[in-house]
Design a protein around this motif. Structure first.
Motif, mmCIF file in Angstrom:
data_model
loop_
_atom_site.group_PDB
_atom_site.id
_atom_site.type_symbol
_atom_site.label_atom_id
_atom_site.label_comp_id
_atom_site.label_asym_id
_atom_site.label_seq_id
_atom_site.Cartn_x
_atom_site.Cartn_y
_atom_site.Cartn_z
ATOM 1 N N ALA A 1 49.420 67.902 47.524
ATOM 2 C CA ALA A 1 49.997 67.986 48.869
ATOM 3 C C ALA A 1 49.089 67.207 49.800
ATOM 4 O O ALA A 1 48.064 66.669 49.368
ATOM 5 C CB ALA A 1 50.110 69.443 49.318
ATOM 6 N N ARG A 2 49.473 67.180 51.090
ATOM 7 C CA ARG A 2 48.690 66.372 52.015
ATOM 8 C C ARG A 2 47.405 67.056 52.492
ATOM 9 O O ARG A 2 46.464 66.405 52.858
ATOM 10 C CB ARG A 2 49.535 65.999 53.235
ATOM 11 N N CYS B 1 47.410 64.244 48.181
ATOM 12 C CA CYS B 1 48.261 63.055 48.016
ATOM 13 C C CYS B 1 49.417 63.094 48.996
ATOM 14 O O CYS B 1 50.127 64.099 49.086
ATOM 15 C CB CYS B 1 48.801 63.039 46.580
ATOM 16 N N ASN B 2 49.589 62.005 49.720
ATOM 17 C CA ASN B 2 50.786 61.851 50.536
ATOM 18 C C ASN B 2 51.790 61.056 49.697
ATOM 19 O O ASN B 2 51.566 59.871 49.415
ATOM 20 C CB ASN B 2 50.438 61.106 51.831
ATOM 21 N N ILE B 3 52.873 61.704 49.312
ATOM 22 C CA ILE B 3 53.810 61.061 48.374
ATOM 23 C C ILE B 3 54.547 59.859 48.967
ATOM 24 O O ILE B 3 55.215 59.121 48.250
ATOM 25 C CB ILE B 3 54.839 62.075 47.803
ATOM 26 N N ARG B 4 54.407 59.671 50.293
ATOM 27 C CA ARG B 4 55.038 58.492 50.918
ATOM 28 C C ARG B 4 54.228 57.232 50.672
ATOM 29 O O ARG B 4 54.716 56.128 50.896
ATOM 30 C CB ARG B 4 55.130 58.695 52.434
ATOM 31 N N ALA C 1 57.707 68.575 47.036
ATOM 32 C CA ALA C 1 57.254 68.215 48.387
ATOM 33 C C ALA C 1 58.366 67.572 49.194
ATOM 34 O O ALA C 1 59.143 66.770 48.683
ATOM 35 C CB ALA C 1 56.071 67.252 48.301
ATOM 36 N N GLY C 2 58.417 67.923 50.444
ATOM 37 C CA GLY C 2 59.423 67.317 51.315
ATOM 38 C C GLY C 2 59.375 68.021 52.649
ATOM 39 O O GLY C 2 58.522 68.883 52.876
ATOM 40 N N THR D 1 59.638 60.561 53.229
ATOM 41 C CA THR D 1 58.999 61.709 52.568
ATOM 42 C C THR D 1 59.877 62.206 51.424
ATOM 43 O O THR D 1 59.407 62.382 50.297
ATOM 44 C CB THR D 1 58.768 62.861 53.569
HETATM 45 N N1 ADE Z 1 54.694 67.857 51.782
HETATM 46 C C1 ADE Z 1 55.442 67.504 52.826
HETATM 47 N N2 ADE Z 1 55.375 66.187 53.033
HETATM 48 C C2 ADE Z 1 54.553 65.688 52.069
HETATM 49 C C3 ADE Z 1 54.064 64.411 51.758
HETATM 50 N N3 ADE Z 1 54.435 63.340 52.454
HETATM 51 N N4 ADE Z 1 53.228 64.273 50.710
HETATM 52 C C4 ADE Z 1 52.879 65.340 49.991
HETATM 53 N N5 ADE Z 1 53.288 66.579 50.246
HETATM 54 C C5 ADE Z 1 54.109 66.752 51.284
#
Ligand code: ADE
Length: 281
Positions: A47-48, A72-75, A101-102, A123
């Motif tokens: 997660a962030r 980790c930011n999944i974007r 994640a979202g 995201t």
């Molecule tokens: N949860 C919500 N947004 C997220 C992101 N961008 N990366 C990882 N976890 C998240």
């Protein structure tokens, strides 16, 4: 006495497996991380923010399970690549991926800025795509595995969350495409679509929308919100060998809400009054 998750699945179901759960620091992702670790999986939670991840990792160790946090930011493509570098270095491989994640915010469509739209689509849709692609390219393409993606109950649109509903509809379609393209590699790709769930995600909405949520609960045929454990159980099932012939599918966990719940009040208006009579015989 450690508090263990009361899963309905057998305790060694995922023994020896590593499963990545994004958004594992809070809400549904936290419940999934707990359930999978109670079933023997080593969970890598991403997660962030590190705080939440560390808290959940500690809870899991206390319960006798194994969890590793990773920020980790999944974007961000490089951060997704770094997550897989880490998992492969630390664990040697992985068997499952839960793209939980979202996020989104409530807004009438006409008031969503381009920045807000992009943030939600990136995201949810782009982040899920990047995670799936890297999971496949870095490991699953050669070893197989199971992926579960996260939708929302958006089957009739989602007034008040146009961005997220559009992104999740994209994820649902992506799930089908990947299920077909990656079947050759023994990779199954499915999704879950929770309706109104009593979780920390819900608490983040402003107080002003509380009455709307209360009305939505009354409109759900089962007359209640779902639980995090009910969503987690569906995800665990889809990751398990019991779902070996299921791919490209989306399971709704919504108390039949998507079939019946009223989602949006349409006020009285005259704007649909003029019909078309092209044939007057
Ligand atoms: N949860 C919500 N947004 C997220 C992101 N961008 N990366 C990882 N976890 C998240």
């Amino acid at each position: 006495m450690p508090i263990t998750y009361r899963s309905i699945f057998r305790p060694d179901l995922f023994a020896g497996q590593t499963i990545i759960v994004t958004g594992g620091g809070t809400g549904i992702g936290r419940a999934v991380a707990h359930e999978l670790s109670s079933l023997g999986a080593h969970v890598v939670i991403a997660a962030r923010t590190l705080d939440n991840l560390e808290r959940v990792s500690a809870e899991i160790s206390e319960a006798g399970g194994a969890a590793t946090p990773f920020v980790c930011n999944i974007r961000e493509e490089e951060q997704v690549a770094a997550l897989f570098d880490f998992v492969l270095a630390e664990r040697g491989g992985f068997h499952g991926l839960v793209n939980n994640a979202g996020g989104q915010f409530i807004s009438p469509a006409e008031m969503i800025s381009l920045k807000g739209w992009r943030a939600v689509v990136e995201t949810n849709l782009t982040g899920t795509f990047l995670m799936c692609r890297e999971a496949f390219n870095r490991h699953m393409g050669a070893h197989g595995g199971a992926i579960v993606n996260m939708l929302i109950e958006m089957w009739r649109g989602f007034p008040g969350m146009a961005h997220s509903a559009a992104a999740r509809a994209g994820i649902e379609n992506l799930t089908k495409t990947l299920a077909v393209e990656w079947a050759r590699a023994g990779v199954r790709v499915n999704a879950v679509a929770p309706g109104l769930i009593s979780s920390s995600g819900l608490e983040r909405y402003p107080e002003a929308v509380r009455p709307m949520i209360e009305q939505n609960i009354r409109d759900i045929p089962m007359k209640r919100m779902g639980t995090e454990a009910e969503v987690s159980a569906a995800i665990v099932f889809l990751l398990s060998p019991a779902a070996a012939f299921i791919s490209g599918e989306s399971i709704k966990i919504d108390g039949a809400g998507s079939l019946w719940r009223k989602t949006w009040e349409v006020p009285e208006h005259g704007n649909g009054a003029v019909g078309f009579e092209g044939f007057d015989r």
